[in-house]
Design a protein around this motif. Structure first.
Motif, mmCIF file in Angstrom:
data_model
loop_
_atom_site.group_PDB
_atom_site.id
_atom_site.type_symbol
_atom_site.label_atom_id
_atom_site.label_comp_id
_atom_site.label_asym_id
_atom_site.label_seq_id
_atom_site.Cartn_x
_atom_site.Cartn_y
_atom_site.Cartn_z
ATOM 1 N N LEU A 24 96.345 -103.244 13.418
ATOM 2 C CA LEU A 24 96.421 -102.218 12.368
ATOM 3 C C LEU A 24 95.528 -102.580 11.183
ATOM 4 O O LEU A 24 94.766 -101.745 10.682
ATOM 5 C CB LEU A 24 97.872 -102.087 11.874
ATOM 6 N N ILE A 25 95.627 -103.845 10.752
ATOM 7 C CA ILE A 25 94.819 -104.296 9.611
ATOM 8 C C ILE A 25 93.329 -104.187 9.957
ATOM 9 O O ILE A 25 92.522 -103.693 9.166
ATOM 10 C CB ILE A 25 95.193 -105.748 9.213
ATOM 11 N N TRP A 27 91.873 -102.268 12.213
ATOM 12 C CA TRP A 27 91.464 -100.854 12.326
ATOM 13 C C TRP A 27 91.224 -100.247 10.940
ATOM 14 O O TRP A 27 90.211 -99.571 10.704
ATOM 15 C CB TRP A 27 92.546 -100.073 13.073
ATOM 16 N N ILE A 28 92.129 -100.533 10.011
ATOM 17 C CA ILE A 28 91.997 -99.968 8.657
ATOM 18 C C ILE A 28 90.769 -100.569 7.945
ATOM 19 O O ILE A 28 90.018 -99.856 7.274
ATOM 20 C CB ILE A 28 93.303 -100.189 7.858
ATOM 21 N N ASP A 31 87.631 -99.083 9.525
ATOM 22 C CA ASP A 31 87.521 -97.678 9.118
ATOM 23 C C ASP A 31 86.994 -97.571 7.679
ATOM 24 O O ASP A 31 86.141 -96.732 7.374
ATOM 25 C CB ASP A 31 88.902 -97.014 9.239
ATOM 26 N N TYR A 32 87.479 -98.447 6.803
ATOM 27 C CA TYR A 32 87.032 -98.435 5.405
ATOM 28 C C TYR A 32 85.529 -98.698 5.319
ATOM 29 O O TYR A 32 84.795 -97.974 4.640
ATOM 30 C CB TYR A 32 87.811 -99.482 4.602
ATOM 31 N N GLN A 35 83.533 -95.641 6.660
ATOM 32 C CA GLN A 35 83.474 -94.495 5.743
ATOM 33 C C GLN A 35 82.589 -94.799 4.538
ATOM 34 O O GLN A 35 81.826 -93.948 4.074
ATOM 35 C CB GLN A 35 84.881 -94.097 5.263
#
Lengths: 60, 258
Positions: A24-25, A27-28, A31-32, A35
């Motif tokens: 989860l960490i 992936w986030i 993703d950051y 973007q």
């Protein structure tokens, strides 16, 4: 610490939880970065947000 | 700063940029303390050392429902108050809630095998949590299927509110039906039935996982805001190319409110 005959069940539970949290960490975080890079590329190509020119208020 | 100020994504990004490191630090400290206390907890007189699975399983099970509750409130924000960050909050929470639900199911299975003699039983509690997990996946699929975030938000908000019916079913399933799953032993009338040696590590782990959720949720919301800005700028750029008109201002820039 002796976990007795069910060590594999206990260890698997904790390892699975650790793995999911790390995923989860990761992936986030990825993703950051993705973007941010896209936003930077767009702004460098000349497409800018109105609030990027005169930073006041902004609604998405 | 009032709550309405937070409705502005730019202010939200600025505020959370300062807040996130502290949230992450609190999460690490709480989870480290929870793991330490869990390791020190004694074996249960009936379940032996497998009781240690409880310190992972129960917080994840609680959070699986709590996250859907957060999404339900955010859905009300989308449908009723049209809060600019409401659908961002709902969309960002879904993958995190799905992960917690998956962990609750997995660790429950791993706890069930030595205690019940089976990994899975189609009883009310387990089945209703599996349905919750499938609803999370369905919601995530819906968000991906509809390209326009505003339209996707309304459809997802309705689905989330309908799905909230499952929360009391999960909570009271152990009281309403015969099930292998034990009844509530912490959140129940008359106070917790757990001994302090188990209750304290469990609560510290639950608070730690709750902080983990808040930290990940805030970070995921920031990503979603950035993703929508990228989308708006891409649409602006595409429109400028499509019209092939002098779409920029005097400086040659394409300017939008994204």
């Amino acid at each position: 610490m002796d976990l007795g005959p069910y060590t594999s069940f206990i260890a698997t539970s904790y390892l699975a939880a650790a793995l999911i949290v790390v995923l989860l960490i990761g992936w986030i975080a990825i993703d950051y970065r993705t973007q941010k890079a896209r936003l930077r590329a767009l702004e460098e190509s000349g497409v800018v947000r109105r609030s990027g020119r005169a930073a006041t208020t902004d609604i998405r | 700063m009032s709550l309405i100020d937070l409705a502005n994504p730019t202010r939200f990004l600025a505020l959370t940029a300062r807040l996130l490191p502290w949230l992450a630090l609190a999460t690490v400290v709480l989870l480290a303390a929870g793991l330490y206390l869990s390791a020190l907890a004694p074996d249960d007189y009936q379940q032996g050392a497998t009781v240690k699975i409880m310190f992972i399983h129960v917080p994840n099970a609680w959070l699986s429902m709590f996250v859907w509750g957060v999404m339900s409130i955010a859905s009300l924000g989308t449908l009723v108050w049209r809060h600019p960050l409401a659908d961002v909050a709902a969309k960002s929470a879904a993958p995190i809630g799905a992960s917690f639900t998956f962990l609750a199911l997995l660790t429950g299975s791993l706890w069930g095998r030595p205690m019940w003699g089976t990994y899975w039983e189609w009883d009310a509690r387990l089945t209703s949590v599996l349905i919750l997990f499938l609803m999370y996946l369905g919601l995530m699929a819906l968000w991906r299927a509809v390209e326009d975030p505003t339209r996707a938000a309304r459809a997802a908000a309705v689905l989330t509110l309908v799905g909230a019916i499952n929360l009391p079913i999960i909570k009271f399933s152990v009281d309403w039906w015969n099930t292998l799953h034990q009844p509530a032993s912490v959140m129940r009338m008359g106070g917790p039935a757990l001994d302090k040696s188990f209750l304290i590590p469990l609560l510290v782990m639950a608070i730690g996982f709750s902080f983990l959720f808040v930290t990940l949720h805030v970070a995921a919301m920031r990503n979603e805001i950035l993703r929508r800005r990228v989308r708006s700028l891409q649409m602006l750029q595409a429109r400028a190319y499509a019209t092939s008109a002098p779409a920029g201002d005097a400086s040659g820039q394409v300017v939008g409110a994204a």
